[in-house]
Design an enzyme around this catalytic site. Structure first.
Site, short mmCIF file in Angstrom:
data_model
loop_
_atom_site.label_atom_id
_atom_site.label_comp_id
_atom_site.label_asym_id
_atom_site.label_seq_id
_atom_site.Cartn_x
_atom_site.Cartn_y
_atom_site.Cartn_z
N ARG A 71 0.84 -1.21 0.00
CA ARG A 71 0.00 0.00 0.00
C ARG A 71 0.87 1.25 0.00
O ARG A 71 0.53 2.25 -0.64
CB ARG A 71 -0.95 -0.04 1.19
CG ARG A 71 -1.94 -1.22 1.12
CD ARG A 71 -2.74 -1.37 2.37
NE ARG A 71 -3.70 -0.28 2.55
CZ ARG A 71 -4.37 -0.07 3.69
NH1 ARG A 71 -4.14 -0.85 4.73
NH2 ARG A 71 -5.24 0.92 3.78
N HIS A 120 -7.19 8.13 11.68
CA HIS A 120 -6.68 6.75 11.65
C HIS A 120 -5.20 6.67 11.31
O HIS A 120 -4.71 5.62 10.86
CB HIS A 120 -7.51 5.91 10.65
CG HIS A 120 -8.94 5.76 11.07
ND1 HIS A 120 -9.92 5.31 10.20
CD2 HIS A 120 -9.57 6.03 12.23
CE1 HIS A 120 -11.09 5.29 10.84
NE2 HIS A 120 -10.91 5.73 12.06
N CYS A 128 8.08 3.32 16.31
CA CYS A 128 8.62 2.23 17.13
C CYS A 128 7.54 1.69 18.06
O CYS A 128 6.71 2.45 18.57
CB CYS A 128 9.81 2.74 17.94
SG CYS A 128 10.54 1.45 18.96
N CYS A 147 13.80 -0.43 14.88
CA CYS A 147 14.01 0.97 15.29
C CYS A 147 15.50 1.28 15.34
O CYS A 147 16.26 0.55 15.99
CB CYS A 147 13.38 1.19 16.66
SG CYS A 147 13.73 2.81 17.34
N PRO A 214 -22.18 7.92 -4.03
CA PRO A 214 -23.02 7.33 -5.09
C PRO A 214 -24.08 6.40 -4.50
O PRO A 214 -25.09 6.12 -5.15
CB PRO A 214 -22.03 6.53 -5.93
CG PRO A 214 -20.67 6.81 -5.43
CD PRO A 214 -20.78 7.51 -4.13
N ALA A 234 -19.50 15.30 -8.01
CA ALA A 234 -20.38 16.08 -7.13
C ALA A 234 -19.72 17.40 -6.71
O ALA A 234 -20.34 18.46 -6.79
CB ALA A 234 -20.72 15.25 -5.89
N1 APR Z 1 -16.96 9.06 -4.43
C1 APR Z 1 -17.66 9.14 -3.26
N2 APR Z 1 -17.98 8.04 -2.50
C2 APR Z 1 -17.62 6.83 -2.99
C3 APR Z 1 -16.92 6.68 -4.21
C4 APR Z 1 -16.59 7.86 -4.95
N3 APR Z 1 -15.92 7.81 -6.10
N4 APR Z 1 -16.71 5.33 -4.43
C5 APR Z 1 -17.27 4.68 -3.35
N5 APR Z 1 -17.81 5.59 -2.49
C6 APR Z 1 -18.47 5.33 -1.20
C7 APR Z 1 -19.13 3.98 -1.06
O1 APR Z 1 -20.47 4.02 -1.51
C8 APR Z 1 -19.07 3.75 0.45
O2 APR Z 1 -20.23 4.28 1.08
O3 APR Z 1 -17.45 5.34 -0.23
C9 APR Z 1 -17.85 4.55 0.89
C10 APR Z 1 -16.63 3.72 1.33
O4 APR Z 1 -16.98 3.02 2.49
P1 APR Z 1 -15.89 2.11 3.24
O5 APR Z 1 -15.16 1.29 2.26
O6 APR Z 1 -16.61 1.43 4.34
O7 APR Z 1 -14.83 3.18 3.79
P2 APR Z 1 -14.86 4.04 5.13
O8 APR Z 1 -16.26 4.45 5.50
O9 APR Z 1 -13.89 5.12 4.98
O10 APR Z 1 -14.30 2.99 6.21
C11 APR Z 1 -14.03 3.44 7.49
O11 APR Z 1 -13.02 1.36 8.08
O12 APR Z 1 -11.76 -0.36 7.38
C12 APR Z 1 -11.75 0.73 8.17
O13 APR Z 1 -9.94 2.04 8.92
C13 APR Z 1 -10.69 1.74 7.79
O14 APR Z 1 -10.88 4.16 7.73
C14 APR Z 1 -11.52 2.96 7.36
C15 APR Z 1 -12.81 2.76 8.09
#
Ligand code: APR
Length: 247
Positions: A71, A120, A128, A147, A214, A234
């Protein structure tokens, strides 16, 4: 996208003195970083118990580091998109403007945002497990970095499930949410706490809520306006409507 929603969102944003933005993985999707949930999300391909908990790191640090190294390497090829840049520009046009992000990619800062709270942690930080040493940057640290100060193990500078958030981050985040008059919710599924509670905190104190996603989410009930589109589409449409309002 309901053609009228960007106009309605722009009217709310144009009248704001204080905006608090909460972003999730969807904010970085168009920059090439996968989201976590949904059918093509990271957690549908990787086991969170084996990669994103302190117990997983205890069990197999090399395996966990291998995933974070991938990543980090990917982040070298990633750029902020127009949506990140618009939020950075809006920060200069609204008296109070804060971005609270669950993302660890640092893209808001790279796009020029100054007022960013990272709940996060950061992917480009290693720290470390024993002393205060930490290093920022995306150099490859090897499969199990030690470290340079105390020779103990380094770990990725992110918050894993079950771990506390960075000191002061959540307090600043709630202070921003509870004092804003517009809360902008972008690209989060709203299932991870405590970030998922910020919208309620803002709404309960009278803020208008604009959601950009979306898809509908656990938090869509909070929204005064939902713009059902990708965040670059948007935010660009809202920017154009805002410019028309001001012209
Ligand atoms: N633009 C806007 N929103 C989008 C897009 C886009 N291009 N593509 C996807 N999405 C939306 C999806 O519909 C979904 O609701 O983004 C959201 C992503 O949700 P998650 O994958 O659950 O991500 P997030 O809410 O940030 O997760 C929270 O979970 O796994 C942990 O630590 C990790 O910070 C993360 C936390």
């Amino acid at each position: 996208m309901d053609e009228n929603s960007p106009q309605r969102a722009a009217e709310i944003i144009a009248a704001a003195n204080s905006i608090c933005v909460s972003t999730g993985a969807g904010m970085s999707k168009e920059s090439g970083i996968d989201t976590f949930r949904g059918e093509d999300g990271l957690w549908s391909r990787f086991n969170v118990e084996e990669l994103a908990t302190p117990e997983a790191f205890q069990r197999d640090a090399v395996k966990v580091w291998a995933w974070y190294r991938d990543r980090r390497r990917n982040l070298l090829t990633i750029q902020p998109h127009v949506g990140h840049r618009l939020l950075a520009e809006w920060e200069t046009r609204v008296p109070t403007f804060n971005v609270i992000t669950q993302n660890i990619d640092g893209l808001h800062h790279r796009a020029g945002s100054q007022n960013v709270i990272e709940l996060h942690g950061r992917l480009d930080v290693a720290r470390c497990t024993y002393c205060d040493y930490s290093v920022q940057g995306l150099d490859d640290l090897g499969e199990d970095p030690a470290c340079p100060v105390c020779a103990k193990r380094l770990r990725p500078g992110v918050v894993w499930f079950g771990e506390p958030l960075p000191a002061g981050a959540i307090e600043s985040a709630f202070a921003s949410a509870q004092s804003c008059d517009v809360f902008l919710l972008i690209g989060t599924s709203g299932v991870v706490q405590p970030a998922a509670s910020l919208g309620d905190a803002a709404k309960s104190l009278g803020a208008r809520v604009v959601e950009i996603n979306p898809n509908t989410t656990e938090l869509s009930y909070l929204a005064d306006v939902s713009v059902r589109a990708t965040c670059s589409e948007a935010l660009t449409a809202i920017e154009e409507a805002w410019r028309r309002i001001e012209s």
